[in-house]
Design a protein around this motif. Structure first.
Motif, mmCIF file in Angstrom:
data_model
loop_
_atom_site.group_PDB
_atom_site.id
_atom_site.type_symbol
_atom_site.label_atom_id
_atom_site.label_comp_id
_atom_site.label_asym_id
_atom_site.label_seq_id
_atom_site.Cartn_x
_atom_site.Cartn_y
_atom_site.Cartn_z
ATOM 1 N N GLY A 104 0.595 -0.775 -0.070
ATOM 2 C CA GLY A 104 -0.190 -0.180 0.130
ATOM 3 C C GLY A 104 0.589 1.019 -0.231
ATOM 4 N N TYR A 105 2.085 1.147 0.707
ATOM 5 C CA TYR A 105 2.378 2.361 0.927
ATOM 6 C C TYR A 105 3.421 2.878 -0.623
ATOM 7 C CZ TYR A 105 2.125 1.919 6.338
ATOM 8 O OH TYR A 105 1.642 2.052 7.517
ATOM 9 N N ALA A 106 3.708 1.413 -0.453
ATOM 10 C CA ALA A 106 5.005 1.794 -1.843
ATOM 11 C C ALA A 106 3.988 2.220 -3.633
ATOM 12 C CB ALA A 106 5.658 0.154 -1.964
ATOM 13 N N ILE A 107 2.577 1.898 -3.243
ATOM 14 C CA ILE A 107 2.397 2.108 -4.963
ATOM 15 C C ILE A 107 1.814 3.689 -4.068
ATOM 16 C CG2 ILE A 107 0.005 1.841 -6.059
ATOM 17 C CD1 ILE A 107 0.528 -1.797 -5.343
ATOM 18 N N PHE A 108 1.465 3.531 -3.364
ATOM 19 C CA PHE A 108 0.896 5.084 -3.082
ATOM 20 C C PHE A 108 1.719 6.593 -3.073
ATOM 21 C CE2 PHE A 108 -1.129 8.733 -1.166
ATOM 22 C CZ PHE A 108 -0.609 9.368 0.015
ATOM 23 N N TRP A 109 3.432 5.913 -2.615
ATOM 24 C CA TRP A 109 4.194 7.181 -2.843
ATOM 25 C C TRP A 109 4.617 7.080 -4.531
ATOM 26 C CZ3 TRP A 109 4.719 11.261 -0.950
ATOM 27 C CH2 TRP A 109 4.293 11.152 0.434
ATOM 28 N N SER A 110 4.467 5.803 -4.962
ATOM 29 C CA SER A 110 5.108 5.368 -6.277
ATOM 30 C C SER A 110 4.150 6.611 -7.784
ATOM 31 C CB SER A 110 4.993 3.963 -6.803
ATOM 32 O OG SER A 110 4.586 4.007 -7.997
ATOM 33 N N GLY A 111 3.168 6.253 -6.970
ATOM 34 C CA GLY A 111 1.778 6.957 -7.876
ATOM 35 C C GLY A 111 1.855 8.902 -7.209
ATOM 36 N N LEU A 112 2.678 8.804 -6.639
ATOM 37 C CA LEU A 112 2.646 10.256 -5.701
ATOM 38 C C LEU A 112 4.162 11.006 -6.922
ATOM 39 C CD1 LEU A 112 -0.275 10.613 -4.195
ATOM 40 C CD2 LEU A 112 1.819 12.039 -2.547
ATOM 41 N N THR A 113 4.927 10.412 -6.722
ATOM 42 C CA THR A 113 6.014 10.552 -7.547
ATOM 43 C C THR A 113 5.874 11.018 -8.903
ATOM 44 O OG1 THR A 113 7.472 9.020 -5.773
ATOM 45 C CG2 THR A 113 8.704 10.111 -8.320
ATOM 46 N N GLN A 170 8.968 -3.470 -5.931
ATOM 47 C CA GLN A 170 8.305 -4.759 -4.934
ATOM 48 C C GLN A 170 7.162 -5.136 -4.172
ATOM 49 O OE1 GLN A 170 12.048 -3.553 -2.295
ATOM 50 N NE2 GLN A 170 13.011 -5.651 -3.008
ATOM 51 N N ALA A 171 5.993 -4.316 -4.724
ATOM 52 C CA ALA A 171 4.201 -4.093 -4.225
ATOM 53 C C ALA A 171 4.016 -5.838 -4.600
ATOM 54 C CB ALA A 171 4.085 -2.815 -4.352
ATOM 55 N N ASN A 172 3.148 -5.704 -3.784
ATOM 56 C CA ASN A 172 2.490 -7.382 -3.962
ATOM 57 C C ASN A 172 0.840 -7.460 -3.359
ATOM 58 O OD1 ASN A 172 3.957 -8.242 -6.606
ATOM 59 N ND2 ASN A 172 5.365 -9.024 -4.951
ATOM 60 N N PHE A 173 -0.192 -6.992 -3.709
ATOM 61 C CA PHE A 173 -1.223 -7.467 -2.417
ATOM 62 C C PHE A 173 -1.310 -9.214 -3.098
ATOM 63 C CE2 PHE A 173 -2.498 -3.760 -1.228
ATOM 64 C CZ PHE A 173 -1.544 -3.269 -1.427
ATOM 65 N N GLY A 174 -2.606 -9.185 -2.165
ATOM 66 C CA GLY A 174 -3.082 -10.568 -1.723
ATOM 67 C C GLY A 174 -1.638 -11.782 -1.869
ATOM 68 N N ALA A 175 -1.816 -12.933 -2.072
ATOM 69 C CA ALA A 175 -1.509 -13.881 -1.505
ATOM 70 C C ALA A 175 0.078 -14.301 -2.517
ATOM 71 C CB ALA A 175 -2.086 -15.714 -2.384
ATOM 72 N N ASP A 176 0.947 -14.705 -1.021
ATOM 73 C CA ASP A 176 2.376 -15.315 -1.806
ATOM 74 C C ASP A 176 2.181 -16.210 -2.644
ATOM 75 O OD1 ASP A 176 3.822 -15.119 1.498
ATOM 76 O OD2 ASP A 176 3.502 -13.725 -0.392
ATOM 77 N N VAL B 79 16.297 7.066 -6.088
ATOM 78 C CA VAL B 79 16.292 5.318 -6.402
ATOM 79 C C VAL B 79 17.097 4.451 -5.808
ATOM 80 C CG1 VAL B 79 17.926 3.447 -8.387
ATOM 81 C CG2 VAL B 79 16.936 5.890 -9.177
ATOM 82 N N ILE B 80 18.536 5.420 -5.332
ATOM 83 C CA ILE B 80 19.291 4.903 -4.013
ATOM 84 C C ILE B 80 18.017 4.832 -2.605
ATOM 85 C CG2 ILE B 80 20.894 4.921 -2.362
ATOM 86 C CD1 ILE B 80 22.142 6.562 -4.613
ATOM 87 N N ILE B 81 17.350 5.410 -2.159
ATOM 88 C CA ILE B 81 16.953 4.857 -0.982
ATOM 89 C C ILE B 81 15.658 4.102 -1.463
ATOM 90 C CG2 ILE B 81 14.493 6.338 0.473
ATOM 91 C CD1 ILE B 81 15.999 8.897 0.067
ATOM 92 N N GLY B 82 14.928 4.337 -2.493
ATOM 93 C CA GLY B 82 14.012 3.060 -2.877
ATOM 94 C C GLY B 82 14.383 1.900 -3.169
ATOM 95 N N ASN B 83 15.615 1.539 -3.495
ATOM 96 C CA ASN B 83 16.083 0.190 -3.312
ATOM 97 C C ASN B 83 16.466 -0.279 -2.129
ATOM 98 O OD1 ASN B 83 16.246 -0.343 -6.399
ATOM 99 N ND2 ASN B 83 17.992 0.471 -6.588
ATOM 100 N N ASN B 84 16.977 0.225 -1.102
ATOM 101 C CA ASN B 84 17.442 0.440 0.210
ATOM 102 C C ASN B 84 15.852 0.199 0.748
ATOM 103 O OD1 ASN B 84 20.186 1.056 -0.157
ATOM 104 N ND2 ASN B 84 19.576 3.100 1.041
ATOM 105 N N VAL B 85 14.636 0.621 0.406
ATOM 106 C CA VAL B 85 13.365 -0.342 1.429
ATOM 107 C C VAL B 85 13.181 -1.551 0.773
ATOM 108 C CG1 VAL B 85 10.789 -0.370 1.610
ATOM 109 C CG2 VAL B 85 12.483 2.307 0.732
ATOM 110 N N MET B 86 12.926 -2.300 1.704
ATOM 111 C CA MET B 86 13.071 -4.055 1.379
ATOM 112 C C MET B 86 11.918 -4.235 2.296
ATOM 113 S SD MET B 86 15.438 -5.492 0.668
ATOM 114 C CE MET B 86 17.541 -4.425 -0.106
#
Lengths: 177, 175
Positions: A104-113, A170-176, B79-86
């Motif tokens: 959720g956080y990843a997709i939010f900030w990706s979209g805002l970027t 790396q953003a994946n919802f749902g089942a592994d 890019v550096i910060i985004g790749n650090n987030v695991m």
């Protein structure tokens, strides 16, 4: 009594699907806003300058196309983000897993970027395109030289979508799987 | 399912990636805003100047290039910060709150410095190209002023890199 103790309560309380959908929506919404802003800045200068110099009309439509490309970047990012938006894992029975919050956080900030980056780029390309039309109207040799500035401006949109795609990988919802 | 009383959730909070990604996103967003302002403002000056002195236009594209470099600084840090987030693996977080706040700080540092540098390059470049077209001896002075403006963005990049590369203890050690 419900009291919020800090940011953690607020951020944990909002569903990750809310974050993700807002981000996806803003990715395209703000990009299109930037493109539209740029198009009206360029377009109004173009038609105004073409009153006394109608020869500039067809060549300077390329500035409008540069602005449109910013909107296309937003569409691309929104389509990529929405492929990550799978449904929740049925095994969890309504609970939210750690991976879902991360997504959720990843997709939010990706979209805002992508959204805000393309907003800035669209306005910038618009201003540069407007100046290009005005300069071309006065001296036809200036068109190609001022177009170089517009190319630098549209590189900013590329930066925005590069970062948006890197953040969302790396953003994946749902089942592994 | 998530035992929110255990010690690990304080040090490796589920909200840590929010701050990390905020840093990455804002680094790019503010650097782009600064680069856009710099490109547009100095571009206006070049366009107006170019009408009376077309031969000086290509030489005067220097502020536009420098504004673009500000955007690249934001891209690098993001890019550096985004790749650090695991991403977490199952129920085990991989990204500590410390890392999250470090990424937030690094991103905001670089981004806001880039915004400042871009505004500076824009206004100085706009008046600089117009003045150096009227008085050719001013060209070197304009370039010096632009270099000092660019250095502001570089300071933000350096401090941002230092902050963003700070790592806390791995989350496994808290389990």
């Amino acid at each position: 009594e419900e009291m919020f103790y800090g940011w953690g309560e607020l951020l944990n309380g909002i569903s990750p699907y809310a974050w993700a959908f807002i981000g996806t929506g803003l990715a395209i919404g703000l990009s299109v806003l930037g493109a539209a802003w740029g198009i009206f800045i360029t377009g109004s200068s173009l038609v105004g300058a073409a009153i006394k110099a109608p020869r500039i009309r067809s060549k300077n439509l390329i500035s409008v196309i540069f602005c449109e490309a910013v909107a296309i970047y937003g569409v691309i990012v929104a389509i990529i983000l929405q492929t990550h938006l799978d449904g929740p894992d049925p095994k969890l029975d309504g609970a939210v897993s750690l991976k879902d919050k991360f997504a959720g956080y990843a997709i939010f900030w990706s979209g805002l970027t992508a959204g805000f980056g393309n907003l800035a780029c669209g306005i910038c390309v618009g201003v540069c395109g407007s100046g290009c039309a005005l300069a071309d109207a006065q001296d036809g040799n200036l068109f190609v030289k001022i177009l170089v500035i517009e190319i630098f401006a549209s590189a900013l949109g590329i930066f925005a979508i590069i970062v948006a795609i890197i953040i969302s990988t790396q953003a994946n919802f749902g089942a592994d799987e | 399912m998530l035992d929110l009383d255990s010690k690990v959730w304080d040090k490796c909070s589920p909200t840590a990636p929010f701050w990390g990604f905020l840093g990455a996103a804002n680094a790019l967003i503010f650097a782009n805003l600064g680069a856009a302002y710099g490109t547009a403002k100095s571009g206006i000056g070049i366009q107006i100047m170019g009408v009376s002195k077309p031969e000086l236009v290509m030489k005067s594209v220097i502020p536009v290039v420098m504004a673009g470099v500000i955007g690249i600084y934001g891209l690098i840090i993001a890019v550096i910060i985004g790749n650090n987030v695991m991403a977490p693996e199952g129920d085990v977080p991989n990204y500590s709150s410390y890392d999250g706040y470090a990424g937030f700080a690094g991103g905001m540092t670089c981004g806001l410095s880039g915004l400042a540098a871009g505004i500076s390059i824009g206004i100085a470049g706009d008046t600089g190209v117009r003045a150096s077209a009227a008085q050719p001896k001013l060209f070197v002075g304009m370039v010096l002023i632009l270099i000092f403006s660019e250095a502001l963005g570089l300071y933000g990049l350096i401090v941002g890199l230092i902050l963003a590369s700070k790592k806390g203890q791995p989350c496994d050690s808290y389990l």
